[in-house]
Write a protein that holds these residues in place. Structure first.
Motif, PDB file in Angstrom:
ATOM      1  N   GLY A  52     -11.905  -1.107   6.836  1.00 46.82           N
ATOM      2  CA  GLY A  52     -11.305   0.206   7.012  1.00 46.82           C
ATOM      3  C   GLY A  52      -9.802   0.131   6.994  1.00 46.82           C
ATOM      4  N   GLU A  53      -9.178   1.227   7.427  1.00 43.03           N
ATOM      5  CA  GLU A  53      -7.724   1.321   7.345  1.00 43.03           C
ATOM      6  C   GLU A  53      -7.181   2.120   8.521  1.00 43.03           C
ATOM      7  OE1 GLU A  53      -7.188   5.242   4.536  1.00 43.03           O
ATOM      8  OE2 GLU A  53      -7.652   3.335   3.542  1.00 43.03           O
ATOM      9  N   ARG A  54      -5.933   1.824   8.875  1.00 42.18           N
ATOM     10  CA  ARG A  54      -5.190   2.604   9.852  1.00 42.18           C
ATOM     11  C   ARG A  54      -3.757   2.703   9.353  1.00 42.18           C
ATOM     12  NH1 ARG A  54      -6.149  -0.107  14.099  1.00 42.18           N
ATOM     13  NH2 ARG A  54      -7.764   1.212  15.009  1.00 42.18           N
ATOM     14  N   ARG A  55      -3.229   3.941   9.212  1.00 39.34           N
ATOM     15  CA  ARG A  55      -1.907   4.149   8.617  1.00 39.34           C
ATOM     16  C   ARG A  55      -1.052   5.046   9.513  1.00 39.34           C
ATOM     17  NH1 ARG A  55      -3.790   3.736   3.194  1.00 39.34           N
ATOM     18  NH2 ARG A  55      -4.849   1.756   3.007  1.00 39.34           N
ATOM     19  N   THR A  56       0.206   4.712   9.639  1.00 37.97           N
ATOM     20  CA  THR A  56       1.196   5.582  10.270  1.00 37.97           C
ATOM     21  C   THR A  56       2.424   5.611   9.368  1.00 37.97           C
ATOM     22  OG1 THR A  56       2.123   3.747  11.567  1.00 37.97           O
ATOM     23  CG2 THR A  56       0.412   5.090  12.611  1.00 37.97           C
ATOM     24  N   THR A  95      -1.137  15.203   9.847  1.00 38.76           N
ATOM     25  CA  THR A  95       0.186  15.192   9.223  1.00 38.76           C
ATOM     26  C   THR A  95       1.031  16.344   9.747  1.00 38.76           C
ATOM     27  OG1 THR A  95      -0.495  16.550   7.327  1.00 38.76           O
ATOM     28  CG2 THR A  95      -0.710  14.148   7.100  1.00 38.76           C
ATOM     29  N   VAL A  96       2.342  16.153   9.714  1.00 36.57           N
ATOM     30  CA  VAL A  96       3.322  17.177  10.055  1.00 36.57           C
ATOM     31  C   VAL A  96       4.336  17.248   8.919  1.00 36.57           C
ATOM     32  CG1 VAL A  96       5.130  17.897  11.659  1.00 36.57           C
ATOM     33  CG2 VAL A  96       3.082  16.749  12.529  1.00 36.57           C
ATOM     34  N   ASP A  97       4.662  18.450   8.486  1.00 33.84           N
ATOM     35  CA  ASP A  97       5.708  18.672   7.491  1.00 33.84           C
ATOM     36  C   ASP A  97       6.570  19.816   8.007  1.00 33.84           C
ATOM     37  OD1 ASP A  97       7.333  18.977   5.325  1.00 33.84           O
ATOM     38  OD2 ASP A  97       5.764  19.557   3.915  1.00 33.84           O
ATOM     39  N   ALA A  98       7.768  19.494   8.481  1.00 31.49           N
ATOM     40  CA  ALA A  98       8.625  20.506   9.110  1.00 31.49           C
ATOM     41  C   ALA A  98      10.004  20.494   8.476  1.00 31.49           C
ATOM     42  CB  ALA A  98       8.735  20.233  10.608  1.00 31.49           C
ATOM     43  N   ASN A  99      10.514  21.688   8.177  1.00 30.84           N
ATOM     44  CA  ASN A  99      11.857  21.836   7.618  1.00 30.84           C
ATOM     45  C   ASN A  99      12.669  22.755   8.520  1.00 30.84           C
ATOM     46  OD1 ASN A  99      13.487  21.350   4.922  1.00 30.84           O
ATOM     47  ND2 ASN A  99      13.891  23.464   5.539  1.00 30.84           N
ATOM     48  N   ARG A 100      13.928  22.383   8.741  1.00 28.63           N
ATOM     49  CA  ARG A 100      14.800  23.184   9.591  1.00 28.63           C
ATOM     50  C   ARG A 100      16.132  23.411   8.885  1.00 28.63           C
ATOM     51  NH1 ARG A 100      15.006  26.901  13.649  1.00 28.63           N
ATOM     52  NH2 ARG A 100      16.961  26.712  14.845  1.00 28.63           N
ATOM     53  N   THR A 107       0.848  -1.179   0.000  1.00 25.48           N
ATOM     54  CA  THR A 107       0.000   0.000   0.000  1.00 25.48           C
ATOM     55  C   THR A 107       0.890   1.238   0.000  1.00 25.48           C
ATOM     56  OG1 THR A 107      -1.732  -1.161   1.221  1.00 25.48           O
ATOM     57  CG2 THR A 107      -1.761   1.243   1.300  1.00 25.48           C
ATOM     58  N   ARG A 108       0.543   2.233  -0.799  1.00 19.49           N
ATOM     59  CA  ARG A 108       1.369   3.432  -0.914  1.00 19.49           C
ATOM     60  C   ARG A 108       0.529   4.671  -0.605  1.00 19.49           C
ATOM     61  NH1 ARG A 108       3.053  -0.217  -4.894  1.00 19.49           N
ATOM     62  NH2 ARG A 108       5.309  -0.614  -4.897  1.00 19.49           N
ATOM     63  N   GLU A 109       1.060   5.545   0.242  1.00 19.72           N
ATOM     64  CA  GLU A 109       0.390   6.753   0.707  1.00 19.72           C
ATOM     65  C   GLU A 109       0.984   7.991   0.030  1.00 19.72           C
ATOM     66  OE1 GLU A 109      -1.043   9.011   2.575  1.00 19.72           O
ATOM     67  OE2 GLU A 109      -2.603   7.991   3.716  1.00 19.72           O
ATOM     68  N   THR A 110       0.312   9.156   0.224  1.00 25.21           N
ATOM     69  CA  THR A 110       0.739  10.384  -0.449  1.00 25.21           C
ATOM     70  C   THR A 110       1.287  11.441   0.495  1.00 25.21           C
ATOM     71  OG1 THR A 110      -1.462  11.394  -0.286  1.00 25.21           O
ATOM     72  CG2 THR A 110      -1.009  10.027  -2.224  1.00 25.21           C
ATOM     73  N   PHE A 111       1.307  11.194   1.813  1.00 26.43           N
ATOM     74  CA  PHE A 111       1.637  12.253   2.766  1.00 26.43           C
ATOM     75  C   PHE A 111       3.032  12.826   2.538  1.00 26.43           C
ATOM     76  CE2 PHE A 111       3.673   8.664   4.724  1.00 26.43           C
ATOM     77  CZ  PHE A 111       4.726   9.178   5.467  1.00 26.43           C
ATOM     78  N   ALA A 112       3.950  12.038   1.986  1.00 24.68           N
ATOM     79  CA  ALA A 112       5.324  12.499   1.801  1.00 24.68           C
ATOM     80  C   ALA A 112       5.660  12.740   0.335  1.00 24.68           C
ATOM     81  CB  ALA A 112       6.297  11.489   2.404  1.00 24.68           C
ATOM     82  N   ASN A 140       8.508  14.539   7.801  1.00 22.75           N
ATOM     83  CA  ASN A 140       7.091  14.370   7.510  1.00 22.75           C
ATOM     84  C   ASN A 140       6.561  13.198   8.326  1.00 22.75           C
ATOM     85  OD1 ASN A 140       6.022  15.998   4.869  1.00 22.75           O
ATOM     86  ND2 ASN A 140       8.218  15.638   4.783  1.00 22.75           N
ATOM     87  N   ALA A 141       5.352  13.351   8.872  1.00 26.14           N
ATOM     88  CA  ALA A 141       4.762  12.280   9.673  1.00 26.14           C
ATOM     89  C   ALA A 141       3.271  12.190   9.384  1.00 26.14           C
ATOM     90  CB  ALA A 141       5.000  12.518  11.163  1.00 26.14           C
ATOM     91  N   LEU A 142       2.716  10.984   9.588  1.00 29.44           N
ATOM     92  CA  LEU A 142       1.306  10.717   9.284  1.00 29.44           C
ATOM     93  C   LEU A 142       0.683   9.815  10.329  1.00 29.44           C
ATOM     94  CD1 LEU A 142      -1.222  10.341   7.280  1.00 29.44           C
ATOM     95  CD2 LEU A 142       0.010   8.304   6.485  1.00 29.44           C
ATOM     96  N   TYR A 143      -0.540  10.141  10.705  1.00 31.74           N
ATOM     97  CA  TYR A 143      -1.428   9.190  11.373  1.00 31.74           C
ATOM     98  C   TYR A 143      -2.800   9.343  10.737  1.00 31.74           C
ATOM     99  CZ  TYR A 143      -4.347   6.654  14.584  1.00 31.74           C
ATOM    100  OH  TYR A 143      -5.245   5.756  15.105  1.00 31.74           O
ATOM    101  N   SER A 144      -3.378   8.214  10.316  1.00 31.16           N
ATOM    102  CA  SER A 144      -4.664   8.267   9.623  1.00 31.16           C
ATOM    103  C   SER A 144      -5.446   6.999   9.891  1.00 31.16           C
ATOM    104  CB  SER A 144      -4.437   8.421   8.112  1.00 31.16           C
ATOM    105  OG  SER A 144      -5.648   8.345   7.398  1.00 31.16           O
ATOM    106  N   GLU A 145      -6.768   7.142  10.056  1.00 32.22           N
ATOM    107  CA  GLU A 145      -7.633   5.973  10.138  1.00 32.22           C
ATOM    108  C   GLU A 145      -9.022   6.351   9.649  1.00 32.22           C
ATOM    109  OE1 GLU A 145      -9.496   5.585  14.495  1.00 32.22           O
ATOM    110  OE2 GLU A 145      -7.319   5.206  14.461  1.00 32.22           O
ATOM    111  N   ALA A 146      -9.718   5.377   9.091  1.00 34.43           N
ATOM    112  CA  ALA A 146     -11.060   5.615   8.567  1.00 34.43           C
ATOM    113  C   ALA A 146     -11.715   4.286   8.248  1.00 34.43           C
ATOM    114  CB  ALA A 146     -11.023   6.489   7.311  1.00 34.43           C
ATOM    115  N   ASP A 147     -13.044   4.259   8.360  1.00 34.27           N
ATOM    116  CA  ASP A 147     -13.813   3.119   7.876  1.00 34.27           C
ATOM    117  C   ASP A 147     -14.038   3.281   6.377  1.00 34.27           C
ATOM    118  OD1 ASP A 147     -14.040   2.107  10.438  1.00 34.27           O
ATOM    119  OD2 ASP A 147     -15.966   3.081  10.820  1.00 34.27           O
ATOM    120  N   THR A 148     -14.175   2.170   5.676  1.00 30.46           N
ATOM    121  CA  THR A 148     -14.549   2.219   4.269  1.00 30.46           C
ATOM    122  C   THR A 148     -16.005   2.665   4.178  1.00 30.46           C
ATOM    123  OG1 THR A 148     -13.033   0.416   3.780  1.00 30.46           O
ATOM    124  CG2 THR A 148     -14.722   0.905   2.129  1.00 30.46           C
TER     125      THR A 148
END
Length: 754
Positions: free
Chosen positions: A245-249, A214-219, A156-161, A230-238
């Protein structure tokens, strides 16, 4: 007086350019001008005018997009593609960061399946459940790349990054290596910057118990070092299918270091975990041509689909000057995909079926590119010389249901109690190791102001080793062979107009026997095939040739790119196999896909952005072992017809996607997306489809809107499948699995930048 413009964007491309550099450049320009004015009374001096335009792109913006046109990509991230997209002789669909964000889609599978010319395949008994793409009618599940390097595993591939998604159409093995018959997909990750500090925080809630953060931080550590997280936490029912449903980190940590003026080092580490409950949808009734609708039948505590990825990439780039640059990339990664998925099957005695499997992948790859852009023999040459080394290891196995008890319940009103028990993970039944050594040479030559020629050649040599238990047997068999193949690419661009061109291209690709790593010895699904005589080493790679003629136009002050192309892809020496058996018929098949594809991306007006595409295609089986004379009896009593003349399976002849965004005020924007697909026929990959199993056409509408309260705080909303259309995206060969498209859903997202 002549006027030449040097923009801040161009200045920023030079090493160590910062905002302070811009200020110094402005001061220096003023000082020189003042000094020159002092001499103006003595003599007349004709000077070019230096104009510095402030077109600097924010550090968290997509660096590949056209300034002022967020839906239009100007370039790809791959430095081997030495010309802008508008001057590249190939159909390319590039989705920018803004296009992805406005769509509201967060899975690569959902984004790609909406694009013209791309359909989905299902997980089956012969291949794994996971992201499976079919581009222009040809398998592309192993043709996924990240930042120019092959990405291991069917996961499975996500888009957050992600910064950008680049889809190249037609064979392009000069760039991609094996595969890429219908095309290839390259995802581009967000990179660390040495320009600005920023932190982007986003939080969203939606229907179906959805939440996403999501978090997107540059230093900027100093003028030579930057890091990004970049960081992600996501969950949802279909939608309408809970408890599916799904749960992603996930997380992406990247850094960039510039130890000297001409050398840049960058590294990133990608970590991802998905813990989902996959909904296979409905079942197809062959007798009526309708669909048997039922609730989600996944078993509590038993059904699951888990994906894991840990991938490290390190890149070194050095500019020698005088148009010579060296780039080296190394990737070390591990991925895993395991699942138990339950589905009701009308074909198999009205019983619940359970698909279970696991796959673990490890990948080590290195790519070196020497890029030379200079005048040779009086012509501008952009030469790419490259070497690529890769080792891919894949172990796969199955799950078994134990302590199994069946319940006599109505399958159309399942209450998660159709069967009970537990599952056990079995030992590996297939272990694959594939080593590849590749070398390529490409050159883009500017012959005149109007003519440009691209030519490339690539050689791939591989060592294939598979230890597997063939279907129906209990002992391991070992398969080993080595081979190599050449591929080429030739394109000509003619630009008699200031803003437009026409082009023609020819390109090839090759697929090796057993090239789909998740299929083991399942010959009919891309696994290793044995010919009738038991030989597998004599089976040659499948060969594809693509011919394309097209035109590209940059309109609206280069803010809009319009493209059109006609193409024909012919695949020969097709390796054919029936069902999951390891025996096949060797290189006995041949098929063809031809059509027209139109594209539009960028600004239609100052306020209206568009990303649109249309594909109209036709497919035909030209030759096949299954010609009526060699018809065989399949599982479940299916008699295979004469495939010659039949269209391809998992193929939509017509598809379209139009995404619009209107900037009504400086703060408020809104828009929508329409996605259309004609009917899709079920069947086995690379065999003709009899049409006995088919999905109806569909049109789905989405809406999006956003409001910026100020430069820091904004709110956006998305509605997916506005009309709650019931539609189907993919179908299993026999019809017992029909993927159901997501029902209506809505979400709100609050974003804060500081």
């Amino acid at each position: 007086m002549a006027e030449s413009k040097l923009t801040l964007k161009e200045l920023s491309a030079t090493p160590h350019f910062t905002r302070r550099s811009a200020q110094m450049a402005g001061t220096l320009t003023f000082a020189i001008s003042t000094a020159m004015l002092g001499n103006a009374y003595a003599e007349e001096v004709a000077l070019d005018k230096l104009v510095v335009e402030d077109e600097r792109i924010a550090a968290d913006s997509n660096p590949y997009a056209e300034p002022g046109a967020p839906y239009k990509a100007k370039t790809t991230s791959d430095k081997r593609r030495v010309r802008e997209i508008a001057d590249t002789p190939q159909t390319m669909t590039v989705l920018t960061k803004d296009t992805i964000e406005d769509s509201g889609k967060t899975e690569l599978e959902d984004i790609l399946s909406a694009q013209p010319g791309i359909t989905l395949g299902t997980g089956e008994g012969g291949n794994s459940f996971g992201d499976r793409y079919i581009i222009r009618g040809y398998e592309a599940r192993s043709d996924i790349y990240t930042d120019g390097l092959r990405e291991p595993g069917l996961i499975t591939r996500e888009t957050f990054a992600l910064e950008q998604i680049e889809i190249s159409k037609g064979p392009s093995s000069t760039f991609a290596g094996r595969g890429s018959t219908g095309g290839a997909v390259n995802t581009v990750t967000k990179k660390a910057s040495m320009e600005d500090d920023f932190v982007n925080l986003e939080g969203g809630l939606g229907t179906n118990a959805a939440q996403r953060y999501t978090v997107d931080a540059n230093r900027v550590i100093n003028s030579d070092l930057g890091v990004r997280f970049n960081a992600l936490y996501s969950e949802a029912d279909t939608p309408d299918r809970s408890p599916a449903g799904e749960r992603r980190t996930g997380a992406l940590l990247s850094g960039v270091y510039q130890p000297s003026r001409n050398t840049v080092l960058s590294a990133d580490f990608y970590h991802f975990r998905a813990d989902d409950r996959t909904d296979p949808g409905y079942a197809y009734d062959r007798s009526t041509g309708g669909f048997n609708e039922y609730d989600y039948v996944g078993q509590n505590g038993l059904d699951f689909q888990r994906s894991e990825a840990d991938i490290f990439t390190f890149t070194v780039e050095h500019d020698f000057g005088r148009g010579v640059e060296l780039q080296n990339k190394t990737r070390l990664g591990e991925t895993a995909n395991e699942y138990v998925v339950s589905a009701y099957s009308e074909r198999f005695s009205n019983n619940l079926r359970s698909f279970g499997g696991w796959q673990e992948n490890d990948y080590l790859g290195n790519q070196t590119n020497l890029i030379i852009d200079r005048e040779l023999f009086g012509k501008r040459n952009s030469i790419v010389v490259g070497v690529e080394l890769a080792r891919e290891g894949v172990d796969s196995g199955s799950y078994t249901r134990v302590d199994y008890n069946s319940f006599d319940l109505d399958p159309y009103n399942a209450d998660n109690g159709l069967w009970e028990g537990r599952v056990e993970r079995n030992d590996a039944n297939a272990e694959l190791e594939l080593k590849t050594v590749s070398a390529y040479l490409m050159d883009t030559v500017t012959l005149t102001d109007q003519w440009e020629v691209f030519a490339g050649v690539r050689y791939d040599h591989f060592d294939y080793s598979l230890k597997a238990i063939p279907r129906g047997e209990s002992e391991f068999a070992e398969y080993e062979y080595t081979d190599g193949f050449w591929n080429g690419h030739l394109g000509v661009v003619y630009s008699p107009w200031e803003n437009g061109n026409v082009y023609a291209s020819w390109s090839t690709s090759s697929n090796i026997n057993g090239g789909e790593a998740d299929a083991g010895t399942n010959c009919g699904y891309g696994g290793l095939c044995n010919a009738d005589d038991g030989s597998y080493t004599d089976i040659k790679p499948e060969e594809s040739v693509n011919l394309e003629i097209g035109t590209k136009w940059e309109l609206v002050d280069d803010k809009l790119l319009a493209t059109a192309a006609i193409f024909r892809t012919t695949k020969d020496n097709v390796i054919e196999g029936a069902d999951y058996e390891s025996a096949g018929s060797g290189n006995t098949g041949k098929n063809r896909v031809e059509g027209i594809e139109l594209g539009l991306s960028g600004k239609l007006t100052d306020k209206l952005n568009v990303q649109a595409g249309v594909a109209i295609m036709d497919s035909e089986t030209l030759d096949s072992y299954f010609d009526g004379t060699h018809a065989v009896e399949g599982r479940g009593g299916i008699s295979y017809p004469n495939y010659i003349g039949l269209p391809k399976a998992n193929f939509a002849e017509k598809s379209a996607n139009v995404q619009l965004s209107y900037q009504a005020t400086p703060a408020f924007a809104f828009g929508g997306t329409a996605t259309y697909s004609s009917e899709i026929l079920g069947g086995q990959p690379d065999q003709g489809s009899s049409g006995s199993v088919k999905l109806p056409s569909y049109t789905v509408y989405d809406l999006h809107a956003s409001y910026a309260f100020d430069e820091q705080l904004s709110l956006s909303a998305n509605v997916q499948n506005l009309t709650d259309e019931q539609y189907y995206t993919a179908i299993y060969r026999g019809g017992s699995i029909v993927y159901l498209g997501d029902g209506r859903s809505a979400s709100l997202k609050l974003a804060y930048k500081f």
